[in-house]
Design a protein around this motif. Structure first.
Motif, PDB file in Angstrom:
ATOM      1  N   SER A 193      25.285  55.830  41.485  1.00  0.00           N
ATOM      2  CA  SER A 193      24.199  55.296  42.651  1.00  0.00           C
ATOM      3  C   SER A 193      24.869  53.849  42.861  1.00  0.00           C
ATOM      4  N   GLY A 194      25.276  53.157  42.169  1.00  0.00           N
ATOM      5  CA  GLY A 194      25.969  51.975  42.172  1.00  0.00           C
ATOM      6  C   GLY A 194      27.245  51.983  43.358  1.00  0.00           C
ATOM      7  N   ALA A 195      27.964  53.094  42.890  1.00  0.00           N
ATOM      8  CA  ALA A 195      28.975  53.239  43.745  1.00  0.00           C
ATOM      9  C   ALA A 195      28.848  53.510  45.322  1.00  0.00           C
ATOM     10  N   ARG A 203      28.146  39.488  52.334  1.00  0.00           N
ATOM     11  CA  ARG A 203      28.016  41.014  51.973  1.00  0.00           C
ATOM     12  C   ARG A 203      29.176  41.702  51.488  1.00  0.00           C
ATOM     13  N   LEU A 204      30.499  41.297  52.247  1.00  0.00           N
ATOM     14  CA  LEU A 204      31.655  41.744  51.746  1.00  0.00           C
ATOM     15  C   LEU A 204      31.894  41.527  50.272  1.00  0.00           C
ATOM     16  N   LEU A 205      31.836  40.368  50.180  1.00  0.00           N
ATOM     17  CA  LEU A 205      31.922  39.906  48.550  1.00  0.00           C
ATOM     18  C   LEU A 205      31.179  40.543  47.767  1.00  0.00           C
ATOM     19  N   PHE A 206      29.926  40.761  47.747  1.00  0.00           N
ATOM     20  CA  PHE A 206      28.982  41.194  46.996  1.00  0.00           C
ATOM     21  C   PHE A 206      29.292  42.869  47.024  1.00  0.00           C
ATOM     22  N   GLY A 207      29.716  43.415  47.949  1.00  0.00           N
ATOM     23  CA  GLY A 207      29.855  44.823  48.081  1.00  0.00           C
ATOM     24  C   GLY A 207      31.087  45.301  47.165  1.00  0.00           C
ATOM     25  N   ILE A 208      32.178  44.157  47.291  1.00  0.00           N
ATOM     26  CA  ILE A 208      33.140  44.605  46.532  1.00  0.00           C
ATOM     27  C   ILE A 208      32.825  44.279  45.059  1.00  0.00           C
ATOM     28  N   ALA A 209      32.202  43.323  44.770  1.00  0.00           N
ATOM     29  CA  ALA A 209      32.066  42.802  43.605  1.00  0.00           C
ATOM     30  C   ALA A 209      31.218  43.827  42.595  1.00  0.00           C
ATOM     31  N   LEU A 210      30.209  44.634  43.206  1.00  0.00           N
ATOM     32  CA  LEU A 210      29.513  45.713  42.479  1.00  0.00           C
ATOM     33  C   LEU A 210      30.444  46.603  42.015  1.00  0.00           C
ATOM     34  N   ALA A 221      26.325  44.016  37.330  1.00  0.00           N
ATOM     35  CA  ALA A 221      26.300  45.097  38.525  1.00  0.00           C
ATOM     36  C   ALA A 221      24.851  45.334  39.133  1.00  0.00           C
ATOM     37  N   TYR A 222      24.004  45.417  37.981  1.00  0.00           N
ATOM     38  CA  TYR A 222      22.586  45.718  38.548  1.00  0.00           C
ATOM     39  C   TYR A 222      22.010  44.420  39.479  1.00  0.00           C
ATOM     40  N   ALA A 223      22.422  43.181  39.024  1.00  0.00           N
ATOM     41  CA  ALA A 223      22.153  42.099  39.670  1.00  0.00           C
ATOM     42  C   ALA A 223      22.541  42.150  41.083  1.00  0.00           C
ATOM     43  N   VAL A 224      23.670  42.375  41.174  1.00  0.00           N
ATOM     44  CA  VAL A 224      24.459  42.488  42.628  1.00  0.00           C
ATOM     45  C   VAL A 224      23.745  43.599  43.326  1.00  0.00           C
TER      46      VAL A 224
END
Length: 204
Positions: A92-94, A119-126, A152-155
């Motif tokens: 789901s996270g992926a 958004r780009l940074l957080f998407g990659i960070a997840l 990961a959950y926080a992001v």
């Protein structure tokens, strides 16, 4: 107050409340797309229904499974169930990570440059956090696995925290925040969620 937040029931309630609004809004949009009933400011989503559906489905599962997955009872007494739920949680996270990047690619002009970089940074960070969590569990490093899953959950639920702030403003004023105020609220809410998770990681 701190003592209340240490109670599992209080933590579960807080996490579910944080994800509920974003989940409901996303599911409403999923229904509106095939009906052609999207509001004017969301019409762009009808051009990429697959990416949006993927984002909502992944986000809903991620938000609902997260509090359960972090339960010490599930981890301690129901190890097999914890592992099965964990795999669904990671998938789901992926989905959130990939779909958020896909939506950003298709709609680069929806937000400001600052928010798009966020958004780009957080998407990659997840995606990175989930990968590091899976690598840690393969090495049997349970502490690092747990900490990276919390991060990961926080992001992943960061956008729902943003929704909790933007939606009341939208209801009261009839339009979402704009300009620099919107950027500060958007990025600040997301960063605040991540900082809270980091505090939890350092405390447990």
């Amino acid at each position: 107050m701190a003592r209340r937040l240490n109670r599992p029931a209080s933590i579960f309630a807080l996490l579910y409340f944080a994800t509920l609004l974003g989940t409901i809004l996303g599911l409403v949009q999923v229904v509106q797309i095939p009906l052609g009933a999207l509001p004017e400011d969301s019409q762009r989503l009808s051009a990429t229904p697959v990416w949006h559906f993927m984002h909502v489905l992944g986000g809903s599962a991620f938000g609902l499974l997260g509090p359960i997955q972090f339960s010490r009872v599930l981890m301690g007494k129901y190890g097999l169930l914890h592992r099965v739920v964990g795999r669904v949680f990671v998938v789901s996270g992926a989905m959130i990570s990939l779909s958020s990047l896909g939506l950003l690619w298709h709609f680069p002009d929806t937000y400001s440059v600052a928010v798009n970089y966020g958004r780009l940074l957080f998407g990659i960070a997840l995606g990175v956090a989930l990968t590091m969590a899976m690598l840690a569990i393969r090495r049997r490093d349970f502490t690092r696995h747990r900490n990276m899953m919390i991060r990961a959950y926080a992001v992943g639920i960061g956008t729902t925290i943003v929704s909790m702030i933007f939606f009341p403003i939208y209801v009261i004023t009839g339009e979402p925040p704009k300009g620099l105020v919107a950027d500060i609220l958007f990025l600040g809410s997301w960063l605040g969620c991540i900082m809270f998770a980091e505090a939890v990681v350092r405390r447990i």
